[in-house]
Design a protein around this motif. Structure first.
Motif, PDB file in Angstrom:
ATOM      1  N   UNK A   1      17.979  41.167  49.454  1.00 59.37           N
ATOM      2  CA  UNK A   1      18.935  42.286  49.519  1.00 59.37           C
ATOM      3  C   UNK A   1      19.560  42.350  50.910  1.00 59.37           C
ATOM      4  N   UNK A   2      20.332  43.391  51.158  1.00 57.64           N
ATOM      5  CA  UNK A   2      21.075  43.512  52.419  1.00 57.64           C
ATOM      6  C   UNK A   2      20.148  43.550  53.647  1.00 57.64           C
ATOM      7  N   UNK A   3      18.942  44.076  53.466  1.00 59.36           N
ATOM      8  CA  UNK A   3      18.014  44.163  54.606  1.00 59.36           C
ATOM      9  C   UNK A   3      17.455  42.776  54.950  1.00 59.36           C
TER      10      UNK A   3
ATOM     11  N   UNK B   1      31.287  45.852  44.945  1.00 63.48           N
ATOM     12  CA  UNK B   1      30.038  46.635  44.915  1.00 63.48           C
ATOM     13  C   UNK B   1      28.864  45.754  45.296  1.00 63.48           C
ATOM     14  N   UNK B   2      27.840  46.385  45.838  1.00 61.19           N
ATOM     15  CA  UNK B   2      26.646  45.616  46.184  1.00 61.19           C
ATOM     16  C   UNK B   2      25.447  46.556  46.114  1.00 61.19           C
ATOM     17  N   UNK B   3      24.527  46.280  45.202  1.00 62.49           N
ATOM     18  CA  UNK B   3      23.394  47.171  44.959  1.00 62.49           C
ATOM     19  C   UNK B   3      22.135  46.667  45.654  1.00 62.49           C
ATOM     20  N   UNK B   4      21.406  47.592  46.281  1.00 69.04           N
ATOM     21  CA  UNK B   4      20.142  47.242  46.954  1.00 69.04           C
ATOM     22  C   UNK B   4      19.031  48.158  46.481  1.00 69.04           C
ATOM     23  N   UNK B   5      17.998  47.572  45.931  1.00 65.26           N
ATOM     24  CA  UNK B   5      16.800  48.246  45.432  1.00 65.26           C
ATOM     25  C   UNK B   5      17.066  48.930  44.084  1.00 65.26           C
ATOM     26  N   UNK B   6      15.964  49.177  43.404  1.00 62.56           N
ATOM     27  CA  UNK B   6      16.029  49.703  42.037  1.00 62.56           C
ATOM     28  C   UNK B   6      16.787  51.026  41.978  1.00 62.56           C
ATOM     29  N   UNK B   7      16.545  51.906  42.952  1.00 66.93           N
ATOM     30  CA  UNK B   7      17.185  53.228  42.939  1.00 66.93           C
ATOM     31  C   UNK B   7      18.707  53.118  42.995  1.00 66.93           C
ATOM     32  N   UNK B   8      19.197  52.026  43.554  1.00 65.18           N
ATOM     33  CA  UNK B   8      20.645  51.826  43.668  1.00 65.18           C
ATOM     34  C   UNK B   8      21.193  50.952  42.542  1.00 65.18           C
ATOM     35  N   UNK B   9      20.338  50.607  41.594  1.00 61.35           N
ATOM     36  CA  UNK B   9      20.806  49.855  40.422  1.00 61.35           C
ATOM     37  C   UNK B   9      20.679  48.351  40.530  1.00 61.35           C
TER      38      UNK B   9
ATOM     39  N   UNK C   1      18.859  42.224  39.755  1.00 55.04           N
ATOM     40  CA  UNK C   1      18.535  40.835  40.119  1.00 55.04           C
ATOM     41  C   UNK C   1      18.297  40.825  41.624  1.00 55.04           C
ATOM     42  N   UNK C   2      17.107  40.386  42.014  1.00 59.33           N
ATOM     43  CA  UNK C   2      16.701  40.547  43.420  1.00 59.33           C
ATOM     44  C   UNK C   2      16.996  39.300  44.246  1.00 59.33           C
ATOM     45  N   UNK C   3      18.237  38.868  44.122  1.00 60.18           N
ATOM     46  CA  UNK C   3      18.836  37.821  44.962  1.00 60.18           C
ATOM     47  C   UNK C   3      20.170  38.449  45.376  1.00 60.18           C
ATOM     48  N   UNK C   4      20.342  38.651  46.663  1.00 62.69           N
ATOM     49  CA  UNK C   4      21.525  39.357  47.177  1.00 62.69           C
ATOM     50  C   UNK C   4      22.811  38.870  46.479  1.00 62.69           C
ATOM     51  N   UNK C   5      23.635  39.800  46.056  1.00 56.90           N
ATOM     52  CA  UNK C   5      24.914  39.419  45.440  1.00 56.90           C
ATOM     53  C   UNK C   5      25.928  40.540  45.581  1.00 56.90           C
ATOM     54  N   UNK C   6      27.186  40.129  45.598  1.00 55.54           N
ATOM     55  CA  UNK C   6      28.294  41.084  45.678  1.00 55.54           C
ATOM     56  C   UNK C   6      29.093  40.987  44.377  1.00 55.54           C
ATOM     57  N   UNK C   7      29.379  42.148  43.804  1.00 53.80           N
ATOM     58  CA  UNK C   7      30.193  42.209  42.584  1.00 53.80           C
ATOM     59  C   UNK C   7      31.668  42.353  42.949  1.00 53.80           C
ATOM     60  N   UNK C   8      32.517  41.561  42.313  1.00 53.60           N
ATOM     61  CA  UNK C   8      33.965  41.797  42.392  1.00 53.60           C
ATOM     62  C   UNK C   8      34.412  42.172  40.989  1.00 53.60           C
ATOM     63  N   UNK C   9      34.862  43.388  40.829  1.00 51.23           N
ATOM     64  CA  UNK C   9      35.219  43.892  39.501  1.00 51.23           C
ATOM     65  C   UNK C   9      36.727  44.153  39.453  1.00 51.23           C
ATOM     66  N   UNK C  10      37.469  43.231  38.830  1.00 53.42           N
ATOM     67  CA  UNK C  10      38.916  43.453  38.719  1.00 53.42           C
ATOM     68  C   UNK C  10      39.186  44.719  37.904  1.00 53.42           C
ATOM     69  N   UNK C  11      40.182  45.461  38.310  1.00 51.12           N
ATOM     70  CA  UNK C  11      40.532  46.693  37.610  1.00 51.12           C
ATOM     71  C   UNK C  11      41.955  46.596  37.060  1.00 51.12           C
ATOM     72  N   UNK C  12      42.149  47.213  35.923  1.00 46.85           N
ATOM     73  CA  UNK C  12      43.434  47.179  35.239  1.00 46.85           C
ATOM     74  C   UNK C  12      43.840  48.617  34.971  1.00 46.85           C
ATOM     75  N   UNK C  13      45.092  48.890  35.199  1.00 48.42           N
ATOM     76  CA  UNK C  13      45.613  50.250  35.027  1.00 48.42           C
ATOM     77  C   UNK C  13      45.069  50.870  33.732  1.00 48.42           C
TER      78      UNK C  13
END
Ligand code: 5GP
Ligand code: ZN
Length: 134
Positions: A48-50, A83-91, A94-106
């Motif tokens: 995670x980020x830490x 988005x980037x989630x760290x620890x269970x409380x934050x959702x 998968x406990x391998x650091x990762x960053x989500x890129x979520x395309x958004x559409x109007x």
């Protein structure tokens, strides 16, 4: 049991890889929140980020920016949430650091932005918090 993102990095599990370089890999999330939902991972296992370390910490956003610009240009999305989630409380699931890129559409109706707390803190609470953090 070995980490599934490590297996994806090694090619032991399949993935739809968008981009990769020596340090990072970008591939589609198999349960996408939107069309083009992409994950960026360091090729070395960090929880995670830490846990994340140099040179990944200082370079990951250069890579994420390339992926974001490519999604924007090719998918012509109207926006992207990162988005980037760290620890269970934050959702984190998968406990391998990762960053989500979520395309958004109007008007896609996705709920990604957090709502404000029900009872908002007063000035004195902000001051107390600042003291704690400095
Ligand atoms: P987290 O909740 O930990 O921030 O995000 C983990 C993400 O990994 C989820 O969005 C989930 O859909 C995605 N995911 C889970 N298993 C796999 C898989 O085997 N392959 C891929 N590409 N994505 C996965
Ligand atoms: Zn891993």
């Amino acid at each position: 049991m070995e980490c599934i993102f490590c297996k994806i990095v090694k090619g032991e599990l399949p993935s739809y890889t968008v981009f990769e370089d020596n340090n990072f890999k970008a591939f589609f999330d198999v349960f996408p929140a939107s069309i083009g939902h992409t994950l960026v991972v360091p090729k070395k296992h960090y929880k995670d980020i830490y846990d994340l370390q140099s040179p990944y910490t200082e370079n990951i956003f250069n890579f994420v920016q390339k992926v974001a610009k490519n999604l924007k240009e090719k998918l012509e999305c109207d926006g992207i949430n990162i988005l980037q989630n760290n620890e269970i409380a934050a959702g984190q699931t998968i406990f391998h650091y990762h960053i989500h890129l979520i395309p958004r559409y109007k008007d896609d109706g996705l709920k990604v932005n957090p709502a404000p707390m029900k009872s908002l803190p007063v000035d004195s609470e902000f001051e107390k918090l600042l003291k704690k953090l400095k």
